[in-house]
Design a protein around this motif. Structure first.
Motif, PDB file in Angstrom:
ATOM      1  N   ILE A  22       0.857  -1.189   0.000  1.00 28.52           N
ATOM      2  CA  ILE A  22       0.000   0.000   0.000  1.00 28.52           C
ATOM      3  C   ILE A  22       0.896   1.243   0.000  1.00 28.52           C
ATOM      4  CG2 ILE A  22      -1.605   1.415   1.381  1.00 28.52           C
ATOM      5  CD1 ILE A  22      -3.014  -1.210   2.196  1.00 28.52           C
ATOM      6  N   ALA A  23       1.903   1.260   0.878  1.00 33.92           N
ATOM      7  CA  ALA A  23       2.825   2.403   0.949  1.00 33.92           C
ATOM      8  C   ALA A  23       3.549   2.588  -0.381  1.00 33.92           C
ATOM      9  CB  ALA A  23       3.826   2.207   2.085  1.00 33.92           C
ATOM     10  N   GLU A  24       4.020   1.487  -0.961  1.00 33.51           N
ATOM     11  CA  GLU A  24       4.729   1.550  -2.242  1.00 33.51           C
ATOM     12  C   GLU A  24       3.833   2.137  -3.333  1.00 33.51           C
ATOM     13  OE1 GLU A  24       6.460  -1.310  -5.809  1.00 33.51           O
ATOM     14  OE2 GLU A  24       5.708  -2.261  -3.988  1.00 33.51           O
ATOM     15  N   ALA A  25       2.602   1.646  -3.425  1.00 30.87           N
ATOM     16  CA  ALA A  25       1.664   2.101  -4.458  1.00 30.87           C
ATOM     17  C   ALA A  25       1.284   3.569  -4.260  1.00 30.87           C
ATOM     18  CB  ALA A  25       0.414   1.217  -4.460  1.00 30.87           C
ATOM     19  N   VAL A  26       1.062   3.964  -3.012  1.00 31.55           N
ATOM     20  CA  VAL A  26       0.710   5.353  -2.687  1.00 31.55           C
ATOM     21  C   VAL A  26       1.866   6.278  -3.064  1.00 31.55           C
ATOM     22  CG1 VAL A  26       0.404   6.937  -0.712  1.00 31.55           C
ATOM     23  CG2 VAL A  26      -1.013   4.879  -0.891  1.00 31.55           C
ATOM     24  N   PHE A  27       3.083   5.877  -2.683  1.00 31.15           N
ATOM     25  CA  PHE A  27       4.254   6.715  -2.966  1.00 31.15           C
ATOM     26  C   PHE A  27       4.505   6.808  -4.475  1.00 31.15           C
ATOM     27  CE2 PHE A  27       8.777   7.711  -3.397  1.00 31.15           C
ATOM     28  CZ  PHE A  27       8.854   8.843  -2.606  1.00 31.15           C
ATOM     29  N   ARG A  28       4.357   5.685  -5.185  1.00 32.13           N
ATOM     30  CA  ARG A  28       4.581   5.679  -6.630  1.00 32.13           C
ATOM     31  C   ARG A  28       3.591   6.626  -7.326  1.00 32.13           C
ATOM     32  NH1 ARG A  28       7.438   2.221  -9.233  1.00 32.13           N
ATOM     33  NH2 ARG A  28       7.237   0.587  -7.661  1.00 32.13           N
ATOM     34  N   LYS A  29       2.328   6.588  -6.895  1.00 29.07           N
ATOM     35  CA  LYS A  29       1.310   7.467  -7.495  1.00 29.07           C
ATOM     36  C   LYS A  29       1.625   8.929  -7.197  1.00 29.07           C
ATOM     37  CE  LYS A  29      -3.545   8.283  -8.352  1.00 29.07           C
ATOM     38  NZ  LYS A  29      -3.335   9.680  -8.614  1.00 29.07           N
ATOM     39  N   MET A  30       2.038   9.193  -5.955  1.00 28.50           N
ATOM     40  CA  MET A  30       2.375  10.553  -5.541  1.00 28.50           C
ATOM     41  C   MET A  30       3.561  11.090  -6.360  1.00 28.50           C
ATOM     42  SD  MET A  30       2.595  11.307  -1.506  1.00 28.50           S
ATOM     43  CE  MET A  30       0.950  10.845  -0.980  1.00 28.50           C
ATOM     44  N   ALA A  31       4.581  10.250  -6.511  1.00 29.19           N
ATOM     45  CA  ALA A  31       5.775  10.633  -7.269  1.00 29.19           C
ATOM     46  C   ALA A  31       5.421  10.838  -8.745  1.00 29.19           C
ATOM     47  CB  ALA A  31       6.860   9.572  -7.119  1.00 29.19           C
ATOM     48  N   THR A  32       4.507  10.011  -9.252  1.00 33.93           N
ATOM     49  CA  THR A  32       4.054  10.138 -10.641  1.00 33.93           C
ATOM     50  C   THR A  32       3.276  11.444 -10.817  1.00 33.93           C
ATOM     51  OG1 THR A  32       3.927   7.733 -10.854  1.00 33.93           O
ATOM     52  CG2 THR A  32       2.706   9.024 -12.477  1.00 33.93           C
ATOM     53  N   ASP A  57      -2.925  -8.367  -0.389  1.00 32.44           N
ATOM     54  CA  ASP A  57      -4.215  -8.739   0.176  1.00 32.44           C
ATOM     55  C   ASP A  57      -5.336  -8.073  -0.634  1.00 32.44           C
ATOM     56  OD1 ASP A  57      -6.585  -8.296   2.073  1.00 32.44           O
ATOM     57  OD2 ASP A  57      -5.304  -9.585   3.307  1.00 32.44           O
ATOM     58  N   THR A  58      -6.384  -8.828  -0.940  1.00 32.88           N
ATOM     59  CA  THR A  58      -7.483  -8.301  -1.762  1.00 32.88           C
ATOM     60  C   THR A  58      -8.135  -7.070  -1.128  1.00 32.88           C
ATOM     61  OG1 THR A  58      -8.965  -9.924  -0.761  1.00 32.88           O
ATOM     62  CG2 THR A  58      -8.046 -10.480  -2.908  1.00 32.88           C
ATOM     63  N   LEU A  64      -6.975   0.500  -2.360  1.00 30.34           N
ATOM     64  CA  LEU A  64      -6.196   1.305  -3.310  1.00 30.34           C
ATOM     65  C   LEU A  64      -7.028   1.661  -4.540  1.00 30.34           C
ATOM     66  CD1 LEU A  64      -2.753  -0.563  -3.202  1.00 30.34           C
ATOM     67  CD2 LEU A  64      -3.180   1.790  -2.431  1.00 30.34           C
ATOM     68  N   ARG A  65      -7.755   0.667  -5.059  1.00 27.13           N
ATOM     69  CA  ARG A  65      -8.563   0.867  -6.263  1.00 27.13           C
ATOM     70  C   ARG A  65      -9.583   1.981  -6.064  1.00 27.13           C
ATOM     71  NH1 ARG A  65      -9.676  -4.485  -7.229  1.00 27.13           N
ATOM     72  NH2 ARG A  65      -7.521  -4.735  -7.871  1.00 27.13           N
ATOM     73  N   LYS A  66     -10.127   2.039  -4.836  1.00 28.54           N
ATOM     74  CA  LYS A  66     -11.104   3.055  -4.479  1.00 28.54           C
ATOM     75  C   LYS A  66     -10.544   4.463  -4.710  1.00 28.54           C
ATOM     76  CE  LYS A  66     -12.890   4.116  -0.145  1.00 28.54           C
ATOM     77  NZ  LYS A  66     -13.262   3.685   1.188  1.00 28.54           N
ATOM     78  N   TYR A  67      -9.212   4.596  -4.578  1.00 30.95           N
ATOM     79  CA  TYR A  67      -8.546   5.895  -4.755  1.00 30.95           C
ATOM     80  C   TYR A  67      -7.821   5.975  -6.106  1.00 30.95           C
ATOM     81  CZ  TYR A  67      -9.670   6.328   0.131  1.00 30.95           C
ATOM     82  OH  TYR A  67     -10.353   6.383   1.314  1.00 30.95           O
ATOM     83  N   GLY A  68      -8.179   5.068  -7.009  1.00 27.55           N
ATOM     84  CA  GLY A  68      -7.613   5.107  -8.355  1.00 27.55           C
ATOM     85  C   GLY A  68      -6.166   4.668  -8.440  1.00 27.55           C
ATOM     86  N   ILE A  69      -5.746   3.808  -7.506  1.00 25.55           N
ATOM     87  CA  ILE A  69      -4.357   3.339  -7.508  1.00 25.55           C
ATOM     88  C   ILE A  69      -4.318   1.840  -7.795  1.00 25.55           C
ATOM     89  CG2 ILE A  69      -2.233   3.119  -6.156  1.00 25.55           C
ATOM     90  CD1 ILE A  69      -3.249   5.469  -4.426  1.00 25.55           C
ATOM     91  N   GLU A  70      -3.487   1.453  -8.747  1.00 22.94           N
ATOM     92  CA  GLU A  70      -3.310   0.035  -9.085  1.00 22.94           C
ATOM     93  C   GLU A  70      -1.905  -0.398  -8.697  1.00 22.94           C
ATOM     94  OE1 GLU A  70      -5.551  -2.100 -10.441  1.00 22.94           O
ATOM     95  OE2 GLU A  70      -7.097  -0.563 -10.606  1.00 22.94           O
ATOM     96  N   THR A  71      -1.738  -1.675  -8.397  1.00 23.22           N
ATOM     97  CA  THR A  71      -0.400  -2.226  -8.175  1.00 23.22           C
ATOM     98  C   THR A  71      -0.372  -3.672  -8.647  1.00 23.22           C
ATOM     99  OG1 THR A  71       1.360  -2.702  -6.595  1.00 23.22           O
ATOM    100  CG2 THR A  71      -0.873  -2.910  -5.767  1.00 23.22           C
ATOM    101  N   SER A  72       0.747  -4.075  -9.199  1.00 23.49           N
ATOM    102  CA  SER A  72       0.898  -5.470  -9.621  1.00 23.49           C
ATOM    103  C   SER A  72       2.044  -6.102  -8.838  1.00 23.49           C
ATOM    104  CB  SER A  72       1.188  -5.530 -11.126  1.00 23.49           C
ATOM    105  OG  SER A  72       2.330  -4.742 -11.411  1.00 23.49           O
TER     106      SER A  72
END
Length: 158
Positions: A22-32, A57-58, A64-72
């Protein structure tokens, strides 16, 4: 994946399926969103090897999806190389911190600053609690903490 000339951050929790992805995805989106993602190497890992190869975890993915953030991201364990290649290793709680510091002691060229992600929280919530046995609200709380901490961390390092 050495971070040469780049800024780099590795987010770490126990299993790398809830808090750190979650932290990784949030930070990546913020940096993007702020146009600096090219300057960063961003990843996450686990102190344990329990979930290696697993998706997050689903409930975390749904949050994350709720806030428009995806991660693989797929879970992986922190390696000795991580301590040499990452500038920052930001973890979620005291247990992660002591595990990481113990591992860092066995690495000759450790350059990583190992800190609690919560140390960047303007609301001073130092520990980001594991939501695994909790509810959707607990994942929501992790997301909000990660948002605040990542924003402060990014501002400090831009």
């Amino acid at each position: 994946m050495a971070a040469t000339g780049n800024k780099s951050v590795l987010f770490v929790c126990l299993g790398n399926i809830c808090r750190s992805p979650i932290a990784e995805a949030v930070f990546r989106k913020m940096a993007t969103d702020t146009g600096v993602v090219d300057q960063w190497v961003i990843d996450s890992g686990a102190t344990s090897d329990w979930n290696t190869g697993s998706l997050p975890d689903t409930r975390g993915l749904a949050c994350l999806r709720k806030y428009g953030i995806e991660t693989s991201h797929k879970a992986r364990q922190v390696t000795k190389d991580d301590f040499m290649s990452f500038e920052y290793i930001l973890c979620m709680d005291e247990s992660n911190l002591s595990d990481l510091k113990r591992k860092a002691n066995s690495v000759k060229n450790c350059r990583a600053k190992i800190e609690l992600l919560g140390s960047y929280d303007p609301q001073n919530q130092l520990i980001i609690k594991d939501p695994y046995y909790g509810s959707d609200e607990d994942f929501e709380k992790v997301y909000e903490q990660c948002l605040r901490c990542c924003k402060a961390f990014l501002e400090k390092n831009s």
